[in-house]
Scaffold this motif. Structure first.
Motif, PDB file in Angstrom:
ATOM      1  N   THR A   7       0.843  -1.198   0.000  1.00 43.71           N
ATOM      2  CA  THR A   7       0.000   0.000   0.000  1.00 43.71           C
ATOM      3  C   THR A   7       0.880   1.251   0.000  1.00 43.71           C
ATOM      4  OG1 THR A   7      -0.157  -0.054   2.421  1.00 43.71           O
ATOM      5  CG2 THR A   7      -1.941  -1.113   1.169  1.00 43.71           C
ATOM      6  N   ASP A   9       1.091   3.774   1.841  1.00 39.61           N
ATOM      7  CA  ASP A   9       1.622   4.198   3.138  1.00 39.61           C
ATOM      8  C   ASP A   9       2.587   3.176   3.741  1.00 39.61           C
ATOM      9  OD1 ASP A   9      -0.123   2.195   3.963  1.00 39.61           O
ATOM     10  OD2 ASP A   9      -1.530   3.573   4.929  1.00 39.61           O
ATOM     11  N   ALA A  92      -8.824  -5.392   0.040  1.00 38.88           N
ATOM     12  CA  ALA A  92      -8.433  -4.005  -0.247  1.00 38.88           C
ATOM     13  C   ALA A  92      -9.588  -3.201  -0.827  1.00 38.88           C
ATOM     14  CB  ALA A  92      -7.233  -3.979  -1.186  1.00 38.88           C
ATOM     15  N   TYR A  97      -8.216   1.852   1.043  1.00 37.35           N
ATOM     16  CA  TYR A  97      -7.293   1.682  -0.084  1.00 37.35           C
ATOM     17  C   TYR A  97      -8.030   1.317  -1.373  1.00 37.35           C
ATOM     18  CZ  TYR A  97      -3.947   1.467   3.729  1.00 37.35           C
ATOM     19  OH  TYR A  97      -3.198   1.754   4.852  1.00 37.35           O
ATOM     20  N   TRP A 100      -7.199   3.400  -4.595  1.00 39.70           N
ATOM     21  CA  TRP A 100      -5.821   3.089  -5.010  1.00 39.70           C
ATOM     22  C   TRP A 100      -5.762   1.703  -5.641  1.00 39.70           C
ATOM     23  CZ3 TRP A 100      -3.080  -0.953  -2.618  1.00 39.70           C
ATOM     24  CH2 TRP A 100      -1.783  -1.115  -3.083  1.00 39.70           C
TER      25      TRP A 100
END
Length: 104
Positions: A7, A9, A92, A97, A100
């Protein structure tokens, strides 16, 4: 072999669309290495105990796996400090997320 998807982050690996918490990046390398070795030893012990139908051995090995993963930051309290929830094991597409992930 390609690197696993991470991810933006850096908190999770994405495996078959599911989030798995990564190791705490603040963990000193020596400690991380010790815990990874313990994790692998514990997983081997579990496999051996399963093959031997040793229920007590399986439970002991599971406890070792859990302790190692907790020490690595992959389980237990989250290692980030911004109060974001732990989304480990969630798909996800059903998390923050999602946008993304859909763009990949």
């Amino acid at each position: 072999m390609t690197d696993p998807l991470v991810t933006p982050d850096g908190r999770y690996l994405v495996v078959r669309g599911r989030l798995w918490r990564r190791t705490d990046p603040a963990l000193p390398e020596e400690r991380r290495s010790e815990l990874v070795h313990e994790l692998m030893d514990a997983r081997r012990a579990k496999k051996t105990a399963l093959a031997a139908d040793d229920h007590a051995g399986v439970e002991a090995a599971k406890a070792r796996v859990d302790a190692a993963k907790t020490g690595l930051g992959e389980r237990g309290p989250v290692w980030w400090s911004d109060d974001a929830p732990d989304e480990t094991r969630r798909m996800a597409e059903n998390t923050r997320y999602a946008e993304w992930f859909a763009s990949l």
